[in-house]
Motif scaffolding. Sequence first.
Motif, PDB file in Angstrom:
ATOM      1  N   LYS A 196       5.990  26.385 -26.062  1.00 48.74           N
ATOM      2  CA  LYS A 196       5.371  26.707 -24.782  1.00 48.74           C
ATOM      3  C   LYS A 196       3.941  26.203 -24.657  1.00 48.74           C
ATOM      4  N   ASP A 197       3.258  25.965 -25.785  1.00 55.99           N
ATOM      5  CA  ASP A 197       1.878  25.462 -25.745  1.00 55.99           C
ATOM      6  C   ASP A 197       1.776  24.020 -26.220  1.00 55.99           C
ATOM      7  N   LEU A 198       2.878  23.281 -26.149  1.00 51.88           N
ATOM      8  CA  LEU A 198       2.910  21.892 -26.610  1.00 51.88           C
ATOM      9  C   LEU A 198       3.084  20.954 -25.424  1.00 51.88           C
ATOM     10  N   ALA A 199       2.258  19.900 -25.351  1.00 48.01           N
ATOM     11  CA  ALA A 199       2.350  18.889 -24.294  1.00 48.01           C
ATOM     12  C   ALA A 199       2.121  17.514 -24.909  1.00 48.01           C
ATOM     13  N   PHE A 200       2.749  16.506 -24.314  1.00 49.46           N
ATOM     14  CA  PHE A 200       2.687  15.146 -24.847  1.00 49.46           C
ATOM     15  C   PHE A 200       2.581  14.164 -23.695  1.00 49.46           C
ATOM     16  N   GLU A 201       1.760  13.155 -23.887  1.00 51.21           N
ATOM     17  CA  GLU A 201       1.609  12.106 -22.865  1.00 51.21           C
ATOM     18  C   GLU A 201       1.409  10.761 -23.538  1.00 51.21           C
ATOM     19  N   ILE A 202       2.063   9.726 -23.020  1.00 55.82           N
ATOM     20  CA  ILE A 202       1.901   8.375 -23.540  1.00 55.82           C
ATOM     21  C   ILE A 202       1.842   7.404 -22.368  1.00 55.82           C
ATOM     22  N   SER A 203       0.965   6.415 -22.477  1.00 55.63           N
ATOM     23  CA  SER A 203       0.844   5.388 -21.442  1.00 55.63           C
ATOM     24  C   SER A 203       0.794   4.013 -22.099  1.00 55.63           C
ATOM     25  N   VAL A 204       1.421   3.048 -21.461  1.00 60.16           N
ATOM     26  CA  VAL A 204       1.451   1.671 -21.951  1.00 60.16           C
ATOM     27  C   VAL A 204       1.061   0.751 -20.805  1.00 60.16           C
ATOM     28  N   GLU A 205       0.104  -0.120 -21.053  1.00 58.88           N
ATOM     29  CA  GLU A 205      -0.289  -1.143 -20.081  1.00 58.88           C
ATOM     30  C   GLU A 205      -0.228  -2.504 -20.762  1.00 58.88           C
ATOM     31  N   SER A 206       0.489  -3.421 -20.156  1.00 61.73           N
ATOM     32  CA  SER A 206       0.636  -4.747 -20.741  1.00 61.73           C
ATOM     33  C   SER A 206       0.579  -5.790 -19.637  1.00 61.73           C
ATOM     34  N   GLU A 207      -0.153  -6.864 -19.873  1.00 62.77           N
ATOM     35  CA  GLU A 207      -0.234  -7.961 -18.909  1.00 62.77           C
ATOM     36  C   GLU A 207      -0.243  -9.286 -19.652  1.00 62.77           C
ATOM     37  N   ARG A 208       0.295 -10.304 -18.993  1.00 59.41           N
ATOM     38  CA  ARG A 208       0.435 -11.607 -19.647  1.00 59.41           C
ATOM     39  C   ARG A 208       0.390 -12.711 -18.599  1.00 59.41           C
ATOM     40  N   ARG A 209      -0.227 -13.827 -18.958  1.00 56.91           N
ATOM     41  CA  ARG A 209      -0.296 -14.985 -18.057  1.00 56.91           C
ATOM     42  C   ARG A 209      -0.005 -16.248 -18.859  1.00 56.91           C
ATOM     43  N   GLY A 210       0.793 -17.131 -18.272  1.00 58.15           N
ATOM     44  CA  GLY A 210       1.132 -18.365 -18.974  1.00 58.15           C
ATOM     45  C   GLY A 210       1.681 -19.417 -18.031  1.00 58.15           C
ATOM     46  N   ARG A 211       1.919 -20.605 -18.580  1.00 61.08           N
ATOM     47  CA  ARG A 211       2.423 -21.722 -17.776  1.00 61.08           C
ATOM     48  C   ARG A 211       3.948 -21.693 -17.735  1.00 61.08           C
ATOM     49  N   PRO A 212       4.551 -21.927 -16.562  1.00 57.77           N
ATOM     50  CA  PRO A 212       6.016 -21.890 -16.463  1.00 57.77           C
ATOM     51  C   PRO A 212       6.702 -22.887 -17.386  1.00 57.77           C
ATOM     52  N   GLU A 213       6.126 -24.084 -17.518  1.00 61.05           N
ATOM     53  CA  GLU A 213       6.787 -25.112 -18.322  1.00 61.05           C
ATOM     54  C   GLU A 213       6.802 -24.785 -19.809  1.00 61.05           C
ATOM     55  N   ASP A 214       5.958 -23.844 -20.234  1.00 57.45           N
ATOM     56  CA  ASP A 214       5.927 -23.457 -21.646  1.00 57.45           C
ATOM     57  C   ASP A 214       6.879 -22.314 -21.956  1.00 57.45           C
ATOM     58  N   GLY A 215       7.584 -21.820 -20.923  1.00 55.07           N
ATOM     59  CA  GLY A 215       8.569 -20.773 -21.141  1.00 55.07           C
ATOM     60  C   GLY A 215       7.990 -19.397 -21.382  1.00 55.07           C
ATOM     61  N   VAL A 216       6.878 -19.067 -20.760  1.00 54.15           N
ATOM     62  CA  VAL A 216       6.275 -17.751 -20.956  1.00 54.15           C
ATOM     63  C   VAL A 216       7.214 -16.669 -20.426  1.00 54.15           C
ATOM     64  N   GLY A 217       7.363 -15.584 -21.187  1.00 51.01           N
ATOM     65  CA  GLY A 217       8.229 -14.496 -20.770  1.00 51.01           C
ATOM     66  C   GLY A 217       7.548 -13.580 -19.780  1.00 51.01           C
ATOM     67  N   ILE A 218       8.204 -13.303 -18.649  1.00 50.83           N
ATOM     68  CA  ILE A 218       7.621 -12.441 -17.622  1.00 50.83           C
ATOM     69  C   ILE A 218       8.493 -11.238 -17.316  1.00 50.83           C
ATOM     70  N   ALA A 219       9.686 -11.162 -17.878  1.00 50.92           N
ATOM     71  CA  ALA A 219      10.572 -10.023 -17.620  1.00 50.92           C
ATOM     72  C   ALA A 219       9.976  -8.761 -18.234  1.00 50.92           C
ATOM     73  N   PRO A 220      10.290  -7.580 -17.682  1.00 55.05           N
ATOM     74  CA  PRO A 220       9.690  -6.342 -18.202  1.00 55.05           C
ATOM     75  C   PRO A 220       9.942  -6.124 -19.685  1.00 55.05           C
ATOM     76  N   TRP A 221      11.158  -6.438 -20.164  1.00 56.57           N
ATOM     77  CA  TRP A 221      11.468  -6.175 -21.569  1.00 56.57           C
ATOM     78  C   TRP A 221      10.735  -7.100 -22.531  1.00 56.57           C
ATOM     79  N   THR A 222      10.168  -8.207 -22.036  1.00 55.58           N
ATOM     80  CA  THR A 222       9.398  -9.085 -22.929  1.00 55.58           C
ATOM     81  C   THR A 222       8.044  -8.486 -23.294  1.00 55.58           C
ATOM     82  N   HIS A 223       7.653  -7.399 -22.609  1.00 51.63           N
ATOM     83  CA  HIS A 223       6.377  -6.752 -22.899  1.00 51.63           C
ATOM     84  C   HIS A 223       6.504  -5.676 -23.976  1.00 51.63           C
ATOM     85  N   ARG A 224       7.647  -5.606 -24.635  1.00 56.62           N
ATOM     86  CA  ARG A 224       7.811  -4.615 -25.697  1.00 56.62           C
ATOM     87  C   ARG A 224       6.849  -4.873 -26.846  1.00 56.62           C
ATOM     88  N   ALA A 225       6.500  -6.141 -27.051  1.00 54.12           N
ATOM     89  CA  ALA A 225       5.579  -6.491 -28.132  1.00 54.12           C
ATOM     90  C   ALA A 225       4.475  -7.381 -27.579  1.00 54.12           C
TER      91      ALA A 225
END
Length: 325
Positions: A196-225
């Motif tokens: 009853k006195d326990l609370a938990f919070e976690i936040s993740v912020e990830s951003e990435r920029r790259g050139r299309p011809e280099d195959g940069v990953g932009i899908a949400p799951w590519t931000h896992r790492a």
Amino acid sequence: RSPVGLPDGARVRELDFRSQIGDGRLALRSSITASRIDQLMTVWADSVEELTHTNQLSWATVSGLQFTGSFGQTARRDRAQGDGTEVVNLGRIRVGYRPSDGMFSQQLQYHVSSTGLSDRDLVYVEVPDGSGTYVWEDVNGDGVQDPEEFVPETGGNFEPIYGLFTSFEPARESSVGLRTHLDFGRGPMRDVLLLKDLAFEISVESERRGRPEDGVGIAPWTHRAFREDSSVLSGRREIRSTVHMFRRNRNGSLRIDSRAMDDMDRRLSEAGRTRVRGWTFVGKLRPVKGWDIEARAETASRERAGESVFAYVTDEKGVEFRNWL
């Protein structure tokens, strides 16, 4: 319509059309905006033309689930430069879930855009002491104000601005934001002794920029790492978490915060790879009524990778005690 308050020598003409289908829990909104900026040289001349269209879908349920998705495209042509038409695509998705009891809440945001990457760099302008957000430290002692020698500091004497740019190159940018909050003191577990006195919070912020011809990953799951391969021009990922123990106990409580941040930017020497890790422990105790004690312990490490003079490793530890009567 023509906006007011424009400087002399500039004229803007704008046409805006908006529509909406539905309201309340389900709605679809669309807008189209066409604008033209005229610049007075010897005569009025068409300098910039822009066309933007945006579509947004929003949906909400009685159970606390919310969804918003939007897509927009802007086409811009600068007659003065004569470089053709620049097209920017922008998409956003936001999903949230918050039941009525308030025990659990979840928010997820995803942003993706196809835009232009300018060659302009940050320029640091000296301002009166105390009114800036950066200070300059001549790390290599050459008297030259290198961009990497400006350190964030409240009450500094330098302020960053963007310099002029001369060209754009195609680039993709994506970002993900995730926040989860869990409070066992609300909902069906509010009477369970250890929860009853326990609370938990976690936040993740990830951003990435790259050139299309280099195959940069932009899908949400590519931000896992955090990625720093050759396809990434700049990126940042930060994870923060908080655990509250005995949160509603009047006689004492404990809070544990953690932070892990990774950052890189290829405009800096050796890609400016930075790594930050930190922990904070805050405990509060009330031995008797009217007497409060607080203890705070912190540990943090910051590392800038590389072999240049800008590389560094720092470790900080601190302990603080306070009491009130």
